[in-house]
Design a protein around this motif. Structure first.
Motif, PDB file in Angstrom:
ATOM      1  N   MET A 204     -30.038 -84.795  -7.116  1.00  0.00           N
ATOM      2  CA  MET A 204     -29.047 -83.941  -6.709  1.00  0.00           C
ATOM      3  C   MET A 204     -28.487 -82.630  -6.938  1.00  0.00           C
ATOM      4  SD  MET A 204     -26.052 -87.663  -7.012  1.00  0.00           S
ATOM      5  CE  MET A 204     -25.100 -86.455  -6.752  1.00  0.00           C
ATOM      6  N   ILE A 205     -29.318 -82.558  -7.962  1.00  0.00           N
ATOM      7  CA  ILE A 205     -28.845 -81.065  -8.785  1.00  0.00           C
ATOM      8  C   ILE A 205     -30.266 -80.247  -7.273  1.00  0.00           C
ATOM      9  CG2 ILE A 205     -28.997 -79.601 -10.550  1.00  0.00           C
ATOM     10  CD1 ILE A 205     -28.608 -81.947 -11.887  1.00  0.00           C
ATOM     11  N   PRO A 206     -29.363 -78.796  -7.108  1.00  0.00           N
ATOM     12  CA  PRO A 206     -30.801 -78.474  -6.553  1.00  0.00           C
ATOM     13  C   PRO A 206     -31.352 -77.317  -7.320  1.00  0.00           C
ATOM     14  CG  PRO A 206     -27.569 -77.851  -5.638  1.00  0.00           C
ATOM     15  CD  PRO A 206     -28.005 -78.946  -6.600  1.00  0.00           C
ATOM     16  N   GLU A 207     -32.196 -77.029  -6.841  1.00  0.00           N
ATOM     17  CA  GLU A 207     -33.711 -75.952  -7.681  1.00  0.00           C
ATOM     18  C   GLU A 207     -32.587 -74.846  -8.408  1.00  0.00           C
ATOM     19  OE1 GLU A 207     -36.030 -77.325  -9.113  1.00  0.00           O
ATOM     20  OE2 GLU A 207     -36.400 -79.343  -7.763  1.00  0.00           O
ATOM     21  N   ALA A 208     -31.812 -74.467  -7.218  1.00  0.00           N
ATOM     22  CA  ALA A 208     -31.630 -73.156  -7.567  1.00  0.00           C
ATOM     23  C   ALA A 208     -30.120 -73.095  -9.542  1.00  0.00           C
ATOM     24  CB  ALA A 208     -30.682 -72.063  -6.738  1.00  0.00           C
ATOM     25  N   ALA A 209     -30.178 -74.480  -9.276  1.00  0.00           N
ATOM     26  CA  ALA A 209     -28.951 -74.358 -10.111  1.00  0.00           C
ATOM     27  C   ALA A 209     -29.886 -74.688 -11.076  1.00  0.00           C
ATOM     28  CB  ALA A 209     -28.064 -75.813  -9.898  1.00  0.00           C
ATOM     29  N   ILE A 210     -31.429 -75.402 -11.207  1.00  0.00           N
ATOM     30  CA  ILE A 210     -32.108 -75.773 -11.952  1.00  0.00           C
ATOM     31  C   ILE A 210     -32.370 -74.219 -12.592  1.00  0.00           C
ATOM     32  CG2 ILE A 210     -33.973 -76.968 -13.295  1.00  0.00           C
ATOM     33  CD1 ILE A 210     -33.106 -79.184 -11.602  1.00  0.00           C
ATOM     34  N   GLU A 211     -33.197 -73.991 -11.790  1.00  0.00           N
ATOM     35  CA  GLU A 211     -34.021 -72.074 -12.189  1.00  0.00           C
ATOM     36  C   GLU A 211     -32.857 -71.263 -12.949  1.00  0.00           C
ATOM     37  OE1 GLU A 211     -35.293 -70.538  -8.699  1.00  0.00           O
ATOM     38  OE2 GLU A 211     -36.845 -71.934  -8.615  1.00  0.00           O
ATOM     39  N   GLU A 212     -31.669 -71.787 -12.716  1.00  0.00           N
ATOM     40  CA  GLU A 212     -30.068 -70.691 -13.480  1.00  0.00           C
ATOM     41  C   GLU A 212     -29.989 -71.326 -14.459  1.00  0.00           C
ATOM     42  OE1 GLU A 212     -26.016 -69.579 -12.424  1.00  0.00           O
ATOM     43  OE2 GLU A 212     -26.490 -70.583 -11.376  1.00  0.00           O
ATOM     44  N   ALA A 213     -30.465 -72.373 -14.973  1.00  0.00           N
ATOM     45  CA  ALA A 213     -29.898 -73.257 -16.697  1.00  0.00           C
ATOM     46  C   ALA A 213     -31.122 -73.038 -17.027  1.00  0.00           C
ATOM     47  CB  ALA A 213     -29.431 -74.912 -16.598  1.00  0.00           C
ATOM     48  N   GLY A 214     -32.416 -72.981 -16.875  1.00  0.00           N
ATOM     49  CA  GLY A 214     -33.938 -72.585 -17.560  1.00  0.00           C
ATOM     50  C   GLY A 214     -34.899 -73.742 -17.420  1.00  0.00           C
ATOM     51  N   SER A 215     -34.321 -75.318 -17.320  1.00  0.00           N
ATOM     52  CA  SER A 215     -34.577 -75.905 -17.507  1.00  0.00           C
ATOM     53  C   SER A 215     -34.013 -77.347 -17.106  1.00  0.00           C
ATOM     54  CB  SER A 215     -35.401 -76.615 -18.586  1.00  0.00           C
ATOM     55  OG  SER A 215     -34.072 -76.782 -19.500  1.00  0.00           O
ATOM     56  N   ARG A 216     -34.688 -78.091 -16.480  1.00  0.00           N
ATOM     57  CA  ARG A 216     -34.070 -79.344 -15.952  1.00  0.00           C
ATOM     58  C   ARG A 216     -33.451 -80.099 -17.362  1.00  0.00           C
ATOM     59  NH1 ARG A 216     -34.888 -81.713 -11.217  1.00  0.00           N
ATOM     60  NH2 ARG A 216     -36.856 -80.840 -11.008  1.00  0.00           N
ATOM     61  N   SER A 217     -33.770 -80.295 -18.372  1.00  0.00           N
ATOM     62  CA  SER A 217     -33.103 -80.432 -19.334  1.00  0.00           C
ATOM     63  C   SER A 217     -31.516 -80.258 -19.501  1.00  0.00           C
ATOM     64  CB  SER A 217     -33.647 -81.278 -20.406  1.00  0.00           C
ATOM     65  OG  SER A 217     -34.254 -79.386 -20.843  1.00  0.00           O
ATOM     66  N   LEU A 218     -31.152 -79.290 -19.807  1.00  0.00           N
ATOM     67  CA  LEU A 218     -30.294 -78.638 -19.962  1.00  0.00           C
ATOM     68  C   LEU A 218     -28.904 -78.646 -19.260  1.00  0.00           C
ATOM     69  CD1 LEU A 218     -32.005 -75.000 -21.201  1.00  0.00           C
ATOM     70  CD2 LEU A 218     -30.799 -76.529 -22.712  1.00  0.00           C
ATOM     71  N   VAL A 219     -29.311 -78.790 -17.741  1.00  0.00           N
ATOM     72  CA  VAL A 219     -28.737 -79.318 -16.782  1.00  0.00           C
ATOM     73  C   VAL A 219     -28.251 -80.742 -16.722  1.00  0.00           C
ATOM     74  CG1 VAL A 219     -28.523 -79.757 -14.299  1.00  0.00           C
ATOM     75  CG2 VAL A 219     -29.645 -77.823 -15.142  1.00  0.00           C
ATOM     76  N   MET A 220     -29.185 -81.382 -17.351  1.00  0.00           N
ATOM     77  CA  MET A 220     -28.833 -83.020 -17.737  1.00  0.00           C
ATOM     78  C   MET A 220     -27.426 -83.014 -18.734  1.00  0.00           C
ATOM     79  SD  MET A 220     -29.839 -85.202 -14.885  1.00  0.00           S
ATOM     80  CE  MET A 220     -29.198 -86.188 -15.999  1.00  0.00           C
TER      81      MET A 220
END
Length: 486
Positions: A77-93
């Protein structure tokens, strides 16, 4: 329903099954337990096992699989742009889980209603209007994407927990009913219980093996990720340790490995002679009264927390070694040194060596002692030429345990030897070990995708290989030098 309540209910169903199964077995025999195939308790135990074990196994598997399934669905559900902004998928989760927990906290505190928490993800304007309020409740600002993902995460988690509760309790009830129905005087309950216990024991051993395999593979996976970012030659052969999150880090293993081995060798030089001599005295020379007092007092050392040993090294042993040895000899002026940590760690390891060696020496057959005395040997000759060779495998095992304990120690090194990575032969100089740096690299606000954080897994794998090598060396020594008796 809380997890503890589920476990308690399953155990209560198992206890009820034990009582009902036992009563049914006795009733089927007309009240005469002598005509039953098995003792009445076996029938009750069979119903208890059928009620408890399958339900708890399903719950354990569910608790392992559910987070992975939920995170895989929420991540999509999380856009790739938000993942790139956070730095990594683990940090977003990580943010998603934090926000989901915060929503539950806000609902429990009355800041939000469940309907509001569920409804805010439907309209973006409503989400943005409540960001300030929710941000205060959660302790920080959150984006609309993270908030929507957190609401989905929370809903999926609640649904999964509800389904798990229903499945586990239903399975426990079905197991109770099935075990109760099949209980009769002809049923071979003892055989069924023994097979079930054997399966549980095999499962326990399998879990232990798989846990070890999982630990090794997890370290290998992260170590490979580290070597994709940092050259392995510089890691294994580098002579400097200077991590920097700003780039240009020097992550050489040699100084840390040298400090680990230096501290461990000093600790073993203190603990092995004292522990072994204490074990020989208690096993061969001490009377019963002396042994009854000395051994418990010696083993008290094993129960002292390592942080207390660290404070002892920092406050007492370090200044003592500095004032009476290091400063007069011109070898240093710091109370934090390899010698401080090694001496205190050696004191901590004395009961590991003495207690195990004492048990091994006492296990040597008395006939060997009697034969030695019969040939005219003295007690000291018997100890040196008969008892110690016979007990060598166990003594080597005790020393290996002490060495492994010394290699893995952290608190004594932090407080007694410092945290500076250095290559030096001076025992009164501050150094550090691999375990201290593992803790340091994973402490604080670190990016787990950077070499400075991933290096902790490479260090952990190095410690694993080091202890494995100690085991192989000990096995070689035991096979080469042990004495065999008919």
């Amino acid at each position: 329903m809380p997890l503890l309540w589920i476990i308690v209910i399953v155990l209560l169903l198992g206890a009820a099954g034990f009582v009902l199964g036992r009563q049914r077995a006795v009733a089927s025999a007309g009240g005469d337990a002598r005509i039953l195939h098995s003792l009445p308790n076996y029938y009750g135990t069979n119903v208890l096992i059928l009620s408890v074990v399958p339900a708890l196994l399903v719950m354990a598997v569910w608790l392992i699989i559910q987070p992975m399934v939920i995170e895989s669905r929420v991540t999509g559900m999380i856009p790739e742009a938000a993942i790139e902004e956070a730095g990594s998928r683990s940090l977003v989760m990580s943010d998603v889980r934090r926000v989901a927990d915060g929503l539950d906290t806000a609902i429990a505190a009355g800041a939000l209603t469940p309907e509001q928490a569920r409804g805010m993800r439907t309209e973006l304007t409503d989400v943005r209007a409540r960001l300030g309020e929710i941000g205060v409740a959660l302790g920080g600002e959150v984006s609309s994407e993270v908030l929507a993902a957190a609401q989905s995460y929370r809903g999926l988690k609640r649904s999964g927990n509800l389904m798990m509760t229903v499945a586990v309790l239903a399975l426990a009830a079905l197991g109770l009913a099935y075990g109760y129905i099949r209980t009769n005087r002809e049923f071979r309950a003892r055989n069924a219980v023994e097979v079930a216990i054997l399966a549980i024991l095999m499962l326990a051993s399998t879990i232990a093996i798989l846990t070890t395999v999982g630990i090794v593979f997890s370290m290998l996976f992260e170590t490979f990720n580290f070597f994709e970012l940092y050259p392995w030659r510089e890691f294994f052969f580098g002579l400097e340790w200077r991590p920097s999150f700003e780039g240009g880090s020097d992550l050489g293993l040699i100084p840390l490995l040298w400090g680990t081995l230096y501290v461990s060798v000093i600790a073993l030089l203190v603990s092995v002679p004292i522990g072994l001599f204490a074990a020989i005295y208690m096993a061969e020379y001490a009377g019963k009264r002396m042994r009854a007092v000395a051994k418990p007092l010696l083993e008290i050392l094993a129960g002292i927390p390592t942080i207390v040993y660290g404070l002892f090294a920092l406050i007492t042993v370090g200044p003592l070694l500095r004032d009476y040895f290091a400063a007069p000899l011109g070898l240093g002026s710091s109370s934090s040194s390899v010698m401080t940590a090694g001496v205190v760690m050696g004191i901590m390891l004395i009961p590991f060596v003495s207690s195990l060696s004492d048990d091994i020496i006492n296990a040597v057959p008395q006939s060997l002692r009697d034969g030695s005395y019969g040939l005219g040997a003295t007690q000291s000759e018997t100890v040196r030429q008969v008892i110690l060779p016979a007990a060598l495998p166990g003594i080597v095992g005790a020393v290996l345990l002490a060495a492994s304990r010394a290699i893995g120690e952290t608190m004594i090194v932090v407080l007694g030897a410092g945290a500076a990575a250095a290559l030096s032969l001076n025992p009164f100089e501050a150094m550090t070990t691999v375990t201290v740096k593992i803790v340091g690299q994973l402490t604080g606000d670190t990016d787990f995708s950077s070499p400075e954080a991933l290096v902790a897994f490479a260090l952990g794998l190095t410690l694993f290989v080091l202890t494995l090598g100690l085991n192989v060396l000990a096995l070689y020594i035991v096979r080469k030098y042990r004495e065999q008796y008919e």
